[in-house]
Design a protein around this motif. Sequence first.
Motif, PDB file in Angstrom:
ATOM      1  N   ASN A 125       0.834  -1.213   0.000  1.00  0.00           N
ATOM      2  CA  ASN A 125       0.000   0.000   0.000  1.00  0.00           C
ATOM      3  C   ASN A 125       0.868   1.261   0.000  1.00  0.00           C
ATOM      4  N   GLY A 126       1.969   1.224   0.740  1.00  0.00           N
ATOM      5  CA  GLY A 126       2.882   2.358   0.745  1.00  0.00           C
ATOM      6  C   GLY A 126       3.539   2.569  -0.603  1.00  0.00           C
ATOM      7  N   PHE A 127       3.939   1.476  -1.256  1.00  0.00           N
ATOM      8  CA  PHE A 127       4.550   1.577  -2.583  1.00  0.00           C
ATOM      9  C   PHE A 127       3.567   2.174  -3.596  1.00  0.00           C
ATOM     10  N   SER A 128       2.286   1.871  -3.421  1.00  0.00           N
ATOM     11  CA  SER A 128       1.274   2.350  -4.371  1.00  0.00           C
ATOM     12  C   SER A 128       1.029   3.846  -4.254  1.00  0.00           C
ATOM     13  N   GLN A 129       1.509   4.463  -3.173  1.00  0.00           N
ATOM     14  CA  GLN A 129       1.280   5.886  -2.946  1.00  0.00           C
ATOM     15  C   GLN A 129       2.510   6.740  -3.239  1.00  0.00           C
ATOM     16  N   VAL A 130       3.478   6.165  -3.937  1.00  0.00           N
ATOM     17  CA  VAL A 130       4.666   6.928  -4.319  1.00  0.00           C
ATOM     18  C   VAL A 130       4.273   8.062  -5.253  1.00  0.00           C
ATOM     19  N   ASP A 131       4.966   9.186  -5.144  1.00  0.00           N
ATOM     20  CA  ASP A 131       4.667  10.383  -5.932  1.00  0.00           C
ATOM     21  C   ASP A 131       4.593  10.040  -7.429  1.00  0.00           C
ATOM     22  N   PRO A 132       3.420  10.168  -8.055  1.00  0.00           N
ATOM     23  CA  PRO A 132       3.297   9.822  -9.487  1.00  0.00           C
ATOM     24  C   PRO A 132       4.092  10.741 -10.399  1.00  0.00           C
TER      25      PRO A 132
END
Length: 268
Positions: A162-169
């Motif tokens: 879940n944390g990886f999915s919220q990396v700055d796009p």
Amino acid sequence: MKENGKADCGQAQQEYIKKEKRHKRHVAVCRILLLAVMLASWEAGARLGVIDDFIFSSPTRVFRCFWTMARDGSLLGHVGVTLLETLISFGLCVAIGLGVAMALWFSRSASEIWEPYLVMLNSLPKSALAPMLIVWLGNHVRTIVVAAVSVAVFGAILTLHNGFSQVDPDKIKLIYSLGGTRRDVMVKVLLPGSVPLIISNMKVNIGLCLVGVIIGEFLAAQKGLGYLIIYGSQVFKLDLVMMSIAILCILSAALYQAVAWLEKKASL
């Protein structure tokens, strides 16, 4: 005027530092006093007959039990076994959790397929798995390690993913615009930007691994603090049980502080 402004700023900074030091000293003193009051109340209750010291023990009885086992060398062996099993479990949990979370981030299809199963496994009471692990793996140290890993690893995978999915796009788009691949995004953006998340997850997992080790030792151990707790409760040596619990509290706090120290080093 500028020199006066700098002097006022420097004085204010020194006052703030002194205030913070006083606050830390105050907190430390209050913690020690709180512990002393709790131990004194426990001891007084046992001596005055308010509580049954055979059932609830007392600080002096716990200390005598600790001193006896420390002198004959048996205590060190039990603590060492539990600590070793915890560290092995923790290392495996970190490696598996990080590896699987990265693999799920790398493959969207795999993430969508495995997510409900990971949620289900994370919600499953791990104590229900312990008897089956003994049948499958036998009454060995590896059973305890597997039990400990099962307690922490599924939550670690979900949290990291879940944390990886919220990396700055925007950073990801920048890597792609420069001709980078998904692997470049992982190496140059994902992992460096997720260091605080990884270490925070480690702080949670170290405690969960210790819990898992104790669950495993309840069922499949001939040595360790979990074994001492079960043995002491079976033969009504409650001093032994309370001593083991106290050592577990100290051990868990020490392991947490070790990971917190690692966090400070990583943030420098």
